[in-house]
Design a protein around this motif. Structure first.
Motif: not given
Ligand code: ZN
Length: 247
Positions: A126-131, A147-151
């Motif tokens: 899971i991405c910690l920023d966007c879920g 890292r997620c696409a969102c960083g």
């Molecule tokens: Zn993300």
């Protein structure tokens, strides 16, 4: 032991909702070391340095090698006869929900369909920023830390120390504990909150408590009705057999 086994089997056969609460002890024979034990991984990685959310967010590149080792352990692990016995109980209509503190996905691999994972699943990311959720293949691609696409930082979808438990899973578990007629506690001393409250909630609502553990726990004396003192892998198939053999 046979008397306790037959008593437990009769309780399972008696109708009403049956739930199981499982912990690390059920997966040890599948090659997953107990988090609080002293085997393998946790000899080399102090949980306080590697398993807190603070450690992960401040030094993800330091924590990821440990997570990858854990991934390898889980990838190699197969369900054992205790997991299979719980899945068989579900097929027999005698198990309505498995509540587990484990993150290894072995209940589902054994065929259990109704499983609540209190501590999340090591088989998802899971991405910690966007879920955003990812399959675990994301970690074998590209640089560390992933890292997620969102960083944002990507982390296994499991609960680290210092994180809140998944609220929906916890609510489902508490409701099941309150309405079950039998709770089968397997391979956990149930000392870690909030899982520790589940057998107590069940008991207060007049459920019969069956405990499967190799050693007595804090539940055994005052809470447990039937204590099956043996490893889960040994005793769980015998419990199913005893249930099938009832007149
Ligand atoms: Zn993300």
């Amino acid at each position: 032991m046979q008397g306790e086994l037959n008593g437990a089997a009769r309780a399972l056969a008696g109708g009403g909702t049956v739930v199981a609460l499982t912990g690390a002890g059920i997966s040890i024979d599948s090659g997953i070391p107990a988090f609080r034990g002293s085997q393998g991984l946790w000899d080399r990685y102090d949980p306080m340095d590697y398993a807190t959310i603070e450690a992960f967010t401040s030094h993800p590149e330091k924590v990821w090698p440990m997570l990858l080792e854990l991934e390898d352990l889980m990838a190699a692990a197969r369900p054992n006869p205790a997991h299979s016995a719980l899945a068989e109980l579900e097929q027999m209509g005698r198990m309505h929900l498995v509540i587990t503190q484990n993150i290894d996905g072995l209940h589902q691999a054994a065929g259990s369909r109704r499983v609540v994972e209190l501590h999340g699943s090591g088989r998802r990311m899971i991405c910690l920023d966007c879920g955003q959720r990812y399959g675990k293949s994301i970690v074998s691609m590209g640089d560390m830390p992933p890292r997620c696409a969102c960083g944002g930082l990507i982390k296994p979808d499991v609960i680290f120390f210092g994180e809140a438990l998944p609220q929906r899973a916890l609510l489902t578990a508490m409701e099941a504990a309150a309405r079950c007629r039998v709770m089968l506690v397997v391979g956990t001393s149930a000392v870690v909150a909030p899982a520790s409250s589940l057998p107590l909630v069940a008991k207060q609502n007049r459920a019969t408590i069956i405990e499967v553990n190799p050693e007595p726990t804090g539940l055994t004396e005052g809470v447990t009705d039937y204590f099956l003192q043996e490893g889960a892998t040994q005793i769980m198939p015998r419990l199913v057999q005893a249930l099938r053999s009832l007149p």
